[in-house]
Design an enzyme around this catalytic site. Sequence first.
Site, mmCIF file in Angstrom:
data_model
loop_
_atom_site.group_PDB
_atom_site.id
_atom_site.type_symbol
_atom_site.label_atom_id
_atom_site.label_comp_id
_atom_site.label_asym_id
_atom_site.label_seq_id
_atom_site.Cartn_x
_atom_site.Cartn_y
_atom_site.Cartn_z
ATOM 1 N N GLN A 101 -4.727 -0.946 -125.902
ATOM 2 C CA GLN A 101 -4.518 -1.490 -127.013
ATOM 3 C C GLN A 101 -3.227 -1.149 -127.689
ATOM 4 O O GLN A 101 -2.363 -0.207 -127.235
ATOM 5 C CB GLN A 101 -5.536 -0.956 -127.922
ATOM 6 C CG GLN A 101 -5.736 0.693 -128.102
ATOM 7 C CD GLN A 101 -6.998 1.060 -128.955
ATOM 8 O OE1 GLN A 101 -6.691 1.481 -129.900
ATOM 9 N NE2 GLN A 101 -7.979 1.010 -128.136
ATOM 10 N N HIS A 103 -1.489 -1.050 -131.957
ATOM 11 C CA HIS A 103 -1.857 -1.266 -133.449
ATOM 12 C C HIS A 103 -0.666 -1.930 -134.151
ATOM 13 O O HIS A 103 0.525 -1.557 -133.720
ATOM 14 C CB HIS A 103 -2.143 0.512 -134.268
ATOM 15 C CG HIS A 103 -3.081 1.040 -133.256
ATOM 16 N ND1 HIS A 103 -4.439 0.329 -133.165
ATOM 17 C CD2 HIS A 103 -3.216 2.048 -132.892
ATOM 18 C CE1 HIS A 103 -5.281 1.373 -132.643
ATOM 19 N NE2 HIS A 103 -4.378 2.334 -132.429
ATOM 20 N N HIS A 268 -1.396 1.743 -125.600
ATOM 21 C CA HIS A 268 -1.786 3.100 -125.139
ATOM 22 C C HIS A 268 -3.389 2.890 -124.780
ATOM 23 O O HIS A 268 -4.326 1.813 -125.077
ATOM 24 C CB HIS A 268 -1.874 4.290 -126.534
ATOM 25 C CG HIS A 268 -2.664 3.611 -127.404
ATOM 26 N ND1 HIS A 268 -2.250 2.789 -128.375
ATOM 27 C CD2 HIS A 268 -3.721 4.142 -128.113
ATOM 28 C CE1 HIS A 268 -3.071 2.524 -129.531
ATOM 29 N NE2 HIS A 268 -3.903 3.468 -129.119
ATOM 30 N N ARG A 287 -6.409 -5.469 -128.701
ATOM 31 C CA ARG A 287 -6.495 -5.158 -127.240
ATOM 32 C C ARG A 287 -5.914 -5.863 -126.223
ATOM 33 O O ARG A 287 -5.539 -7.102 -126.380
ATOM 34 C CB ARG A 287 -8.247 -5.330 -127.178
ATOM 35 C CG ARG A 287 -8.973 -4.547 -127.823
ATOM 36 C CD ARG A 287 -10.423 -4.529 -127.945
ATOM 37 N NE ARG A 287 -11.181 -3.673 -128.793
ATOM 38 C CZ ARG A 287 -11.569 -3.844 -130.049
ATOM 39 N NH1 ARG A 287 -11.007 -5.093 -130.446
ATOM 40 N NH2 ARG A 287 -11.901 -3.223 -130.882
#
Length: 427
Positions: A101, A103, A268, A287
């Site tokens: 994933q 962010h 990560h 994702r």
Amino acid sequence: MTSPILHLTPTLQSYDWGSRSALHSLLGLEQDGGPLAEMWMGAHPKGPSSASADGGPSASLADLIRADPVAMLGQRVLDEYGPRLPYLLKVLAADRALSLQVHPQPHRARAGFNRENRAGIPRGSADRSFHDDQHKPEMVVAISRFEGLSGFRRPTRVLELLDGLRGDLVARMRAALEVRPSAVGLQEAFTLALHARTLPDVAADLAVTVADVASRLGEGTTSPRADATVVALAEQHPGDPGAIVSMMLNRVTLEPGESMFVPAGHVHAYLAGCAVEVMSSSDNVLRAGLTTKRVDVEALLACVVYSPGPAARPRVRPLGTGRGAGRRGALAEGGGLREYRAAIPEFALVMGELSADDGAVTVRAEGPRIVLVLDGQIETLCPAVGSDRSGESLRAVVRAGESVFVPHATGTLALRGSGRVVVAFVP
């Protein structure tokens, strides 16, 4: 007026990758065979903690902050972030890999959230990629041995790991890196892997590649951790290109007390273990693989940072020297605590072990604080600022698995007792 210390009831998340025992043990719950993955302490709309003072009625921590933001947050935090707690504290416990994933950065989080709102996608829908308008940098500190992937390896190292492996996808990834052994090549190879998810023959193609990695591992590979990671992820998620992508990423092992920082945009995945995690108060996860959930390729690729380099680490310093870090810093006088701080204004941690011999350890951090006890028993002590009874202190006993919210208005925080303790605060 003094605000009381508030006992928190955390929100528990039962994701399928969660541990069958770690959080149960921490919270004193019966092990029923089901997973518990995350324990949330904070005021995020998806799962705000409930809070109560001295066994009184409970209310949402988010509602209590909105009702009296100056006392709960302090004027500085209120001015910078509005009437909201800017961080979310978690305990994460994984028996198997989380999704690969990324962010989003602040501007992309705002734009994506507003775009999906305009499109009429309901909040909480599985079709959403952006669940709020906040970025989500995060920091983990290991409680047990903690395994993960974070950030891209050097292109030359990725080529070494891909060398000799059969399969159409891995051949195309290797070719992209051979032509451009740079961040551009990493971007091309990563994009190939993401788009391969939809190809009809991807599972058979990946099976050939994984078989080669397994064979190399059995014959005495020169890269045992990287190869073992590919095999393990392929077993957990058959046919998912994320297993191959793992060779592009830094493999990280944290021992208890060691830490890692994951900035926005860094690809990560956490693989196994138990850790304290603190982040900006957001649930935005884009994702890339190792999941059956939605993969929004376009939104994800817009956020990824491709600069190669080692996994990011926060600044860690022992506390207890009696020398502070300025008005906004954390200062502990005595005790076996350490401060963990990344280049992020929303959060920092003080974490470590106290013994009864330490006496009362002062942690000078203003603003909203959450204290979590991992084992043992710790008493929180705060001077009753504004009290008409001079010298009175606000006290709360916090046992293993319990947490409290310490409002800004309580003043300086001191800790006394024996056990492992975590303090989250706004630096």
